[in-house]
Design a protein around this motif. Structure first.
Motif, PDB file in Angstrom:
ATOM      1  N   ALA A   1       8.448 -45.237  47.240  1.00 28.28           N
ATOM      2  CA  ALA A   1      10.423 -45.469  48.163  1.00 28.28           C
ATOM      3  C   ALA A   1      11.060 -45.324  47.292  1.00 28.28           C
ATOM      4  CB  ALA A   1      10.103 -45.933  49.717  1.00 28.28           C
ATOM      5  N   ALA A   2      11.967 -44.428  47.552  1.00 33.44           N
ATOM      6  CA  ALA A   2      13.689 -45.074  46.898  1.00 33.44           C
ATOM      7  C   ALA A   2      14.097 -46.112  47.378  1.00 33.44           C
ATOM      8  CB  ALA A   2      14.349 -44.212  48.048  1.00 33.44           C
ATOM      9  N   SER A   3      13.278 -47.218  48.069  1.00 36.17           N
ATOM     10  CA  SER A   3      14.153 -48.657  48.009  1.00 36.17           C
ATOM     11  C   SER A   3      13.120 -49.446  46.730  1.00 36.17           C
ATOM     12  CB  SER A   3      13.857 -49.185  49.546  1.00 36.17           C
ATOM     13  OG  SER A   3      12.690 -49.014  49.317  1.00 36.17           O
ATOM     14  N   GLY A   4      12.467 -48.772  46.143  1.00 32.83           N
ATOM     15  CA  GLY A   4      11.554 -49.332  44.681  1.00 32.83           C
ATOM     16  C   GLY A   4       9.797 -49.895  45.391  1.00 32.83           C
ATOM     17  N   HIS A   5       9.999 -50.037  47.209  1.00 34.50           N
ATOM     18  CA  HIS A   5       8.757 -50.444  47.682  1.00 34.50           C
ATOM     19  C   HIS A   5       7.451 -49.680  47.051  1.00 34.50           C
ATOM     20  CE1 HIS A   5      11.265 -53.082  49.594  1.00 34.50           C
ATOM     21  NE2 HIS A   5      11.526 -52.290  50.413  1.00 34.50           N
ATOM     22  N   LEU A   6       6.737 -50.305  46.971  1.00 36.40           N
ATOM     23  CA  LEU A   6       5.111 -48.841  46.896  1.00 36.40           C
ATOM     24  C   LEU A   6       3.855 -49.109  47.908  1.00 36.40           C
ATOM     25  CD1 LEU A   6       3.381 -48.231  44.818  1.00 36.40           C
ATOM     26  CD2 LEU A   6       2.646 -50.507  44.293  1.00 36.40           C
ATOM     27  N   TYR A   7       3.666 -47.744  48.661  1.00 33.18           N
ATOM     28  CA  TYR A   7       2.711 -47.905  49.357  1.00 33.18           C
ATOM     29  C   TYR A   7       1.688 -47.576  49.071  1.00 33.18           C
ATOM     30  CZ  TYR A   7       7.121 -48.631  52.349  1.00 33.18           C
ATOM     31  OH  TYR A   7       8.123 -49.446  52.592  1.00 33.18           O
ATOM     32  N   CYS A   8       1.021 -47.530  50.038  1.00 29.51           N
ATOM     33  CA  CYS A   8      -0.138 -47.326  49.402  1.00 29.51           C
ATOM     34  C   CYS A   8      -1.650 -47.103  50.539  1.00 29.51           C
ATOM     35  CB  CYS A   8      -1.130 -47.771  48.109  1.00 29.51           C
ATOM     36  SG  CYS A   8      -1.737 -49.727  47.731  1.00 29.51           S
ATOM     37  N   ALA A   9      -2.822 -46.999  49.271  1.00 31.61           N
ATOM     38  CA  ALA A   9      -3.803 -47.568  50.986  1.00 31.61           C
ATOM     39  C   ALA A   9      -5.326 -47.599  49.933  1.00 31.61           C
ATOM     40  CB  ALA A   9      -4.577 -46.174  51.725  1.00 31.61           C
ATOM     41  N   LEU A  10      -6.098 -48.781  50.330  1.00 31.29           N
ATOM     42  CA  LEU A  10      -7.383 -49.256  50.014  1.00 31.29           C
ATOM     43  C   LEU A  10      -8.386 -48.696  50.256  1.00 31.29           C
ATOM     44  CD1 LEU A  10      -5.912 -52.954  49.186  1.00 31.29           C
ATOM     45  CD2 LEU A  10      -6.004 -51.069  47.345  1.00 31.29           C
ATOM     46  N   LYS A  11      -9.726 -48.179  49.691  1.00 34.34           N
ATOM     47  CA  LYS A  11     -10.267 -47.932  50.710  1.00 34.34           C
ATOM     48  C   LYS A  11     -11.753 -48.080  50.065  1.00 34.34           C
ATOM     49  CE  LYS A  11      -9.827 -43.413  48.441  1.00 34.34           C
ATOM     50  NZ  LYS A  11     -10.524 -41.543  48.760  1.00 34.34           N
ATOM     51  N   ASP A  12     -12.680 -48.595  50.867  1.00 31.59           N
ATOM     52  CA  ASP A  12     -14.459 -47.844  49.882  1.00 31.59           C
ATOM     53  C   ASP A  12     -14.992 -46.841  50.712  1.00 31.59           C
ATOM     54  OD1 ASP A  12     -14.975 -48.876  52.520  1.00 31.59           O
ATOM     55  OD2 ASP A  12     -15.023 -50.858  51.270  1.00 31.59           O
ATOM     56  N   ASP A  13     -16.261 -46.655  50.533  1.00 32.76           N
ATOM     57  CA  ASP A  13     -16.742 -45.398  51.139  1.00 32.76           C
ATOM     58  C   ASP A  13     -16.947 -45.737  52.629  1.00 32.76           C
ATOM     59  OD1 ASP A  13     -18.545 -47.939  51.007  1.00 32.76           O
ATOM     60  OD2 ASP A  13     -20.143 -46.540  50.507  1.00 32.76           O
ATOM     61  N   LYS A  14     -16.560 -46.774  53.039  1.00 37.05           N
ATOM     62  CA  LYS A  14     -16.624 -46.939  54.881  1.00 37.05           C
ATOM     63  C   LYS A  14     -15.355 -47.476  55.721  1.00 37.05           C
ATOM     64  CE  LYS A  14     -21.531 -48.202  53.862  1.00 37.05           C
ATOM     65  NZ  LYS A  14     -22.236 -49.588  54.747  1.00 37.05           N
ATOM     66  N   ALA A  15     -14.851 -47.413  54.460  1.00 37.69           N
ATOM     67  CA  ALA A  15     -13.187 -47.674  55.030  1.00 37.69           C
ATOM     68  C   ALA A  15     -12.237 -48.080  54.178  1.00 37.69           C
ATOM     69  CB  ALA A  15     -13.241 -49.382  56.354  1.00 37.69           C
ATOM     70  N   VAL A  16     -11.031 -48.011  55.497  1.00 40.05           N
ATOM     71  CA  VAL A  16      -9.843 -48.051  54.806  1.00 40.05           C
ATOM     72  C   VAL A  16      -8.534 -48.360  55.284  1.00 40.05           C
ATOM     73  CG1 VAL A  16      -7.773 -46.297  54.347  1.00 40.05           C
ATOM     74  CG2 VAL A  16      -9.991 -45.227  54.329  1.00 40.05           C
ATOM     75  N   ILE A  17      -8.041 -49.689  54.972  1.00 43.38           N
ATOM     76  CA  ILE A  17      -7.337 -49.967  54.573  1.00 43.38           C
ATOM     77  C   ILE A  17      -5.438 -50.366  54.288  1.00 43.38           C
ATOM     78  CG2 ILE A  17      -7.199 -52.139  53.728  1.00 43.38           C
ATOM     79  CD1 ILE A  17      -6.335 -53.707  55.588  1.00 43.38           C
ATOM     80  N   ASP A  18      -4.225 -49.397  55.164  1.00 44.14           N
ATOM     81  CA  ASP A  18      -3.127 -49.520  54.787  1.00 44.14           C
ATOM     82  C   ASP A  18      -2.239 -50.929  53.770  1.00 44.14           C
ATOM     83  OD1 ASP A  18      -2.754 -46.665  55.730  1.00 44.14           O
ATOM     84  OD2 ASP A  18      -2.022 -47.732  56.397  1.00 44.14           O
ATOM     85  N   GLY A  19      -1.356 -50.387  52.988  1.00 44.56           N
ATOM     86  CA  GLY A  19      -0.998 -51.325  51.943  1.00 44.56           C
ATOM     87  C   GLY A  19       0.193 -51.207  51.879  1.00 44.56           C
TER      88      GLY A  19
END
Length: 496
Positions: A64-82
């Motif tokens: 983001a413009a503020s410098g924060h990092l947004y992403c998602a962690l996933k494997d073959d069955k589930a996803v979680i935001d980070g």
């Protein structure tokens, strides 16, 4: 019976619901607001999962413009935001990209605005060396597609750099090895730009050092390097990762000064090696590439000087050999002069005999003449000559009379001769007109044709220029020339 007409209470029993919600006696389950239940869930999740380590593949990475990092962690069955806040994102040792498998450490929390749970990431590391190599290969392919590693971009290193810039740690053994090797081979000026070679901020310092050397202007107080060496000792792939960062690779590729990359040992390879103009297996090898061996150069110069002298003397040697070969083909001087000497001896002998013969002949002629030249004959001829002379009658008185008559005839001429001197009238006021060369002029036309005239007076000469357009003078009467007196006739005939 429709399911929406039942609800579950504390007694695990179903009962029929009415149109309007009513409190019942003994019911202690008061209704909660959405915010209240969200906060309850948030405290429960954070208390239960206050520290977790998750392994997964990054997806949807964005800053983001503020410098924060947004992403998602996933494997073959589930996803979680980070989410990773600005401070932690700036301390990352690598650049997060989609598809990179990482291990994220942080705590779980919920986001009430969307009723979602997520992990607040505090640290993020690549999950194993295989994932790190995959990230490295992905970055290499992307930079290669941009042409940063193209062979045609490589520049030739200067043969004998006067100043060498070194980007490395000032306290490590690398700089000492480079300085020692340069001193052994060819002492040169060295500028050291101290940087961190691993850890947080190392990549930015290395990139700034490379760009800083390129920014030095020629002729300034700090000499501009002719060559830059980026060096570091050996280590693991994690230790050398700073030289795989994109910021370092681009700085090396954009450098206006030729760069030698000497990162790690011979088996270590970084993206900085691909972007540099030359890769050295070790820092010591980089120093050997940078400068030649001074002793070898001196030997080459001495060899070239010897070859030059040989080339200069070669025509002389060849000329001497050709001259000696021609001299050997020439006949001996004695052989050349032998025939002439023999002929000279023969002519000398002939001359001697000829002189003797001529002397003998002239002697016979002299004897014949001497026979006719007898003393009585000579006396007779002298007597005859005396008698003839006596008959002539030649006396001194006769000669004196003839001289007197000749003198008398020349006296009038001697009196008239001074009057004929052309400079005598100058004493009476007349002038003599001459050319510049001294020839006398007697007519006006002759004087007009001359540009420069000389007029001679009694007391000297005057140079003048002939005038143009003067009227012709009136003709002057010419006096009759006196007749030349003739000498009186001789009253005595010629004696002879």
């Amino acid at each position: 019976m429709p399911s929406d007409q039942f609800f579950y209470d504390d007694d695990d029993a179903y009962r029929s619901g009415g149109l309007v919600a009513k409190d019942t006696a003994g019911d202690n389950a008061a209704p909660l607001s959405i915010s209240e239940i969200s906060n309850l869930l948030k405290r429960t999740v954070e208390d239960r999962f206050g520290f977790v380590r998750l392994r997964g593949e990054l997806s949807g990475v964005k800053r983001a413009a503020s410098g924060h990092l947004y992403c998602a962690l996933k494997d073959d069955k589930a996803v979680i935001d980070g989410v990773m806040w600005k401070g932690g994102a700036q301390r990352l040792a690598f650049r997060p990209e989609d598809g990179v498998e990482v291990i994220a450490t942080g705590k779980l929390t919920t986001y009430p605005g969307r009723s979602k749970y997520q992990i607040v990431i505090e640290t993020m590391e690549i999950a194993g060396e295989g994932a790190l190599l995959a990230l490295l290969e992905k970055l290499r392919a992307r930079l290669a597609a941009e042409g940063l590693f193209a062979p045609e971009r490589k520049r030739a290193l200067p043969y004998l750099p006067r100043t060498i810039g070194v980007v490395t740690s000032p306290t490590g053994a690398v700089i000492r090895d480079i300085l020692h090797r340069l001193a052994d081979r060819f002492p040169s000026g060295v500028l050291v730009w101290p940087v961190l070679v691993q850890g947080e901020g190392a990549a930015a310092q290395v990139a700034n050092a490379v760009r800083g050397f390129s920014a030095i202007q020629p002729g300034g107080p700090v000499p501009r390097p002719d060559l830059v060496i980026v060096a570091r000792g050996g280590g693991s792939i994690e230790d050398l990762w700073s030289f795989n960062e994109e910021i370092v690779v681009r700085a090396v590729a954009e450098s206006t000064i030729p760069v030698i990359s000497a990162v790690g040992h011979e088996t270590d390879t970084t993206l900085c090696d691909y972007a540099a103009d030359r890769r050295a297996p070790t820092p010591t090898a980089a120093a050997e590439m940078a400068v030649p061996v001074r002793a070898e150069l001196m030997g080459q110069l001495a060899d070239l000087a010897l070859r030059k002298r040989r080339c200069a003397l070669r025509p002389v040697v060849l000329g001497r050999e050709r001259l000696e070969a021609r001299v050997q083909r020439l006949p001996k001087p004695e052989a050349i002069l032998a025939a002439k000497a023999q002929k000279l001896d023969e002519l000398s002998e002939r001359l001697r005999r000829g002189l003797q013969d001529e002397a003998t002949r002239k002697g016979r002629v002299l004897q014949q003449v001497a026979g006719r030249l007898s003393l009585p004959l000579l006396r007779h001829r002298v007597q005859v000559s005396e008698e003839r002379l006596a008959r002539i009658g030649l006396t001194p008185r006769l000669l004196e009379r003839r001289w007197s008559l000749a003198r008398d005839s020349l006296a009038p001429v001697a009196r008239v001769l001074p009057q004929l001197d052309p400079r005598l009238p100058l004493q009476r006021g007349y002038a003599l007109v001459k050319t510049a060369s001294g020839a006398a002029l007697t007519t006006r036309d002759a004087a007009a044709r001359e540009g420069n005239l000389v007029i001679e007076f009694r007391d000297g000469e005057l140079a003048v220029r002939a005038g143009e357009g003067a009227p012709p003078p009136a003709p002057r009467p010419t006096a009759a020339k006196p007749a030349r007196p003739t000498p009186p006739a001789s009253r005595q005939g010629d004696l002879f």
